[in-house]
Design a protein around this motif. Structure first.
Motif, short mmCIF file in Angstrom:
data_model
loop_
_atom_site.label_atom_id
_atom_site.label_comp_id
_atom_site.label_asym_id
_atom_site.label_seq_id
_atom_site.Cartn_x
_atom_site.Cartn_y
_atom_site.Cartn_z
N ALA A 281 0.88 -1.07 0.07
CA ALA A 281 -0.02 0.07 -0.07
C ALA A 281 0.81 1.11 0.01
N ALA A 282 0.42 2.33 -0.52
CA ALA A 282 1.14 3.77 -0.41
C ALA A 282 1.12 4.06 0.95
N TYR A 283 -0.08 4.02 1.78
CA TYR A 283 -0.34 4.51 3.07
C TYR A 283 -1.15 3.56 3.85
N ILE A 284 -0.87 2.95 4.91
CA ILE A 284 -1.42 2.39 6.04
C ILE A 284 -1.72 3.13 7.30
N GLY A 285 -2.79 3.06 7.89
CA GLY A 285 -3.17 3.74 9.15
C GLY A 285 -3.88 3.04 9.92
N TYR A 286 -3.37 2.97 11.30
CA TYR A 286 -4.02 2.21 12.33
C TYR A 286 -4.42 3.04 13.37
N HIS A 287 -5.78 3.42 13.26
CA HIS A 287 -6.31 4.35 14.16
C HIS A 287 -5.58 5.88 14.26
N SER A 288 -5.44 6.14 12.98
CA SER A 288 -4.34 7.22 12.69
C SER A 288 -5.27 8.41 12.28
N GLU A 289 -4.35 9.34 11.57
CA GLU A 289 -4.68 10.73 11.11
C GLU A 289 -3.76 11.36 9.92
N VAL A 308 -7.88 1.53 8.98
CA VAL A 308 -8.47 0.63 9.88
C VAL A 308 -8.49 0.91 11.36
N GLY A 309 -9.29 0.51 12.26
CA GLY A 309 -9.34 0.85 13.55
C GLY A 309 -9.82 2.36 13.87
N GLY A 310 -10.39 2.90 12.93
CA GLY A 310 -10.81 4.14 12.98
C GLY A 310 -9.81 5.38 12.78
N GLY A 311 -10.30 6.38 13.21
CA GLY A 311 -9.05 7.69 12.89
C GLY A 311 -9.70 8.74 12.06
N ASN A 312 -8.90 9.96 11.77
CA ASN A 312 -9.31 10.96 11.08
C ASN A 312 -8.63 11.22 9.61
N TYR A 313 -9.25 11.27 8.56
CA TYR A 313 -8.62 11.22 7.35
C TYR A 313 -9.49 12.39 6.38
N ASN A 314 -8.64 13.34 6.17
CA ASN A 314 -9.08 14.40 5.26
C ASN A 314 -8.33 14.49 4.10
N LEU A 315 -8.88 14.19 2.88
CA LEU A 315 -8.23 14.23 1.48
C LEU A 315 -9.01 15.07 0.61
N LYS A 316 -8.14 15.83 0.15
CA LYS A 316 -8.58 16.81 -0.94
C LYS A 316 -7.55 16.99 -1.85
N GLN A 317 -8.34 17.35 -3.25
CA GLN A 317 -7.67 17.38 -4.59
C GLN A 317 -6.46 16.49 -4.74
N ASN A 318 -6.71 15.23 -4.37
CA ASN A 318 -5.46 13.97 -4.78
C ASN A 318 -6.14 13.33 -5.99
N THR A 319 -5.26 12.67 -6.85
CA THR A 319 -5.52 11.58 -7.55
C THR A 319 -5.06 10.29 -7.12
N PHE A 320 -5.98 9.33 -7.06
CA PHE A 320 -5.84 7.92 -6.77
C PHE A 320 -5.96 7.12 -8.07
N ASP A 338 -13.81 1.07 10.79
CA ASP A 338 -13.69 1.66 12.40
C ASP A 338 -13.16 0.31 13.13
N TYR A 339 -12.97 -0.83 12.32
CA TYR A 339 -12.55 -2.31 12.85
C TYR A 339 -11.04 -2.38 12.60
N LEU A 340 -10.39 -2.90 13.76
CA LEU A 340 -9.11 -3.30 13.47
C LEU A 340 -9.15 -4.66 14.01
N SER A 341 -9.48 -5.09 15.49
CA SER A 341 -9.78 -6.28 15.83
C SER A 341 -10.84 -6.24 17.16
N ALA A 342 -11.13 -7.30 17.60
CA ALA A 342 -12.40 -7.40 18.57
C ALA A 342 -12.31 -6.39 19.62
N ASN A 343 -10.90 -5.95 19.96
CA ASN A 343 -10.72 -5.14 21.46
C ASN A 343 -10.04 -3.58 20.69
N ALA A 344 -10.06 -3.59 19.21
CA ALA A 344 -9.41 -2.24 18.94
C ALA A 344 -10.41 -1.86 17.58
N TYR A 345 -11.26 -1.01 17.91
CA TYR A 345 -12.27 -0.26 17.07
C TYR A 345 -12.52 1.16 17.60
#
Length: 457
Positions: A281-289, A308-320, A338-345
């Motif tokens: 992947a280009a970017y992986i976030g675990y409950h990140s921003e 995964v695991g929730g987080g805040n993602y603000n993406l503007k004017q990108n080309t994917f 929102d889910y990473l594991s049974a104990n991490a969401y």
């Protein structure tokens, strides 16, 4: 008696046939066939060896030839080394090559450091003498001095400049309370499986004309698009990043971030950058921003963004651009959960505005709610490839080809007739407009309604 005579003739015939290719000719016209009269090695870093290149030397004559000499001109002091048919030696005498047979020469180069900052040329040659014929193979390599960083830590505020490239071997860790600032035009190369860990601050300050480069230290052409050559950049729990005008390529994961910010500063701001050719992947976030503006991401194994695991993602004017010439991908290019594991969401907030999210699959955007955590998403004026009709409001365009100029040549600007032109939401009041969004990835002023994606024109 007749049987014995016939058998004798047969034995003589077979013996003669066997010896035919072994009879040594002294004919001066019996030259060796050498397909490469010049062997060029791409930029080789001092103290780091090259790949091995092979040359097949063929005797196309019916009879054998005796090569009186195969010699590396520089001998044992040469930066180059040769292996002659499995024997590591700078010279060999009286080597016989049977008729219609061949030998292999294997060539490597290792360059010692010197005082120059600029790439320099290293030369030598291989000389072959056969029946009075002298044949020469020219050897050329471009050497480059570098700063070598071996399994190290940064414990103070540090600045890297473009004077010399940096070669990271093993792990480099920027410790908490310290910063690494990288100036325009700096090149950061990673040896196999090396990585950069950020526990403090990473500030990448590339420019439009001099981006900062993060890639493998193998610069030979065959490695130019090879994914998985190094591990990637890791933002640890106490780490923060500001990356502007960078090219990140050929790792396992471009950037991995494992937590939210613990203060008012964004965990990572990524702008005007290219991330490509990643194994996973280009970017992986675990409950990140992640705040991402004016970036281009493409050609990654499973995902462009996997959060995964929730987080805040603000993406503007990108080309994917999720085209995967080397990967049999089955997952959406942008995947949020929102889910990473049974104990991490955790709560998931996704804001997508004026992006192009396109690729080879019918669904390239996947926002999942799997737990009781709050999932909120705001999608405004994006071009999306998706069968989810819930994404079709707020000015979003579904399932219409953006008409990239040439995806095979990695040109992800759009054609004049593209539907994404003048479809962007007005971002002039956005808090990041002045610093990041008032110009596109090429420095062209945005006039609203803007073109979707990273490029205005």
């Amino acid at each position: 008696m007749r049987l014995n005579i016939g058998l004798a003739f047969l034995i003589l015939f077979l013996a003669s046939a066997c010896r035919k290719g072994e009879r040594i000719t002294t004919d001066p016209n019996a030259k060796l066939n050498i397909p490469n009269k010049e062997v060029l090695f791409d930029t080789i870093f001092t103290s780091v060896g090259s790949i091995t290149k092979r040359i097949k030397i063929a005797n196309k004559n019916n009879d054998a030839v005796k090569v009186s000499e195969i010699r590396l001109s520089g001998g044992s002091t040469s930066a180059f080394s040769i292996n002659i048919n499995g024997e590591q030696t700078p010279n060999k005498n009286d080597l016989i090559i049977n008729g219609k047979d061949s030998i292999n020469l294997f060539i490597k180069v290792s360059i010692n450091p010197n005082s120059t900052n600029l790439p320099f040329l290293v030369q030598d040659s291989i000389i072959l003498n056969t029946n009075g014929n002298k044949q020469v193979i020219q050897l050329l390599a471009y050497g480059q001095n570098a700063v070598f960083v071996n399994e190290s830590t940064i414990n103070a505020n540090t600045i890297w400049t473009k004077a010399l490239p940096y070669i990271i071997n093993g792990s480099l860790t920027v410790k908490s309370g310290s910063s690494l600032s990288i100036q325009p035009g700096t090149k950061v190369y990673f040896h196999k499986d090396a990585n950069l860990n950020i526990e403090g601050n990473l500030m990448v300050n590339g420019s439009l004309t001099e981006p900062v480069l993060f890639c493998s230290d193998r610069l030979e052409k065959i490695y130019s698009d090879e994914p998985g050559q190094w591990k990637g950049i890791f933002l640890k729990r106490s780490g923060y990043g500001l990356i502007k005008n960078a090219i990140i390529k050929n790792a396992s994961v471009g950037i991995t971030s494992d937590s939210l910010s613990v203060n008012n500063s964004p965990k990572l701001i990524l702008s005007n950058s290219i991330i490509k050719n990643m194994q996973v992947a280009a970017y992986i976030g675990y409950h990140s921003e992640l705040l991402a503006f004016n970036n281009v991401m493409y050609n990654c194994g499973n995902y462009l963004i996997y959060a995964v695991g929730g987080g805040n993602y603000n993406l503007k004017q990108n080309t994917f651009a999720a085209y995967n010439s080397n990967f049999p991908r089955k997952t959406a290019a942008l995947s949020f959960s929102d889910y990473l594991s049974a104990n991490a969401y955790n709560k998931l907030q996704v804001d997508l505005t004026n992006n192009i999210i396109w690729g080879s699959l019918t669904n390239e955007l996947d926002i999942q709610k799997k737990t009781s955590a709050i999932v909120q998403f705001n999608l405004w004026s994006n071009l999306l490839r998706s069968t989810n009709s819930a994404y079709s409001n707020n000015g979003n365009i579904l399932n219409t080809d953006p008409l990239f100029i040439n995806q095979d040549l990695e040109d992800f600007k759009v054609s004049p007739s593209s539907i994404v032109r003048k479809k962007g939401a007005d971002l002039s009041t956005d808090q990041y407009f002045i610093n990041y969004l008032n110009q596109d990835a090429k420095g062209i002023a945005r006039i609203h309604p803007s073109t979707l994606g990273s490029y205005e024109k």
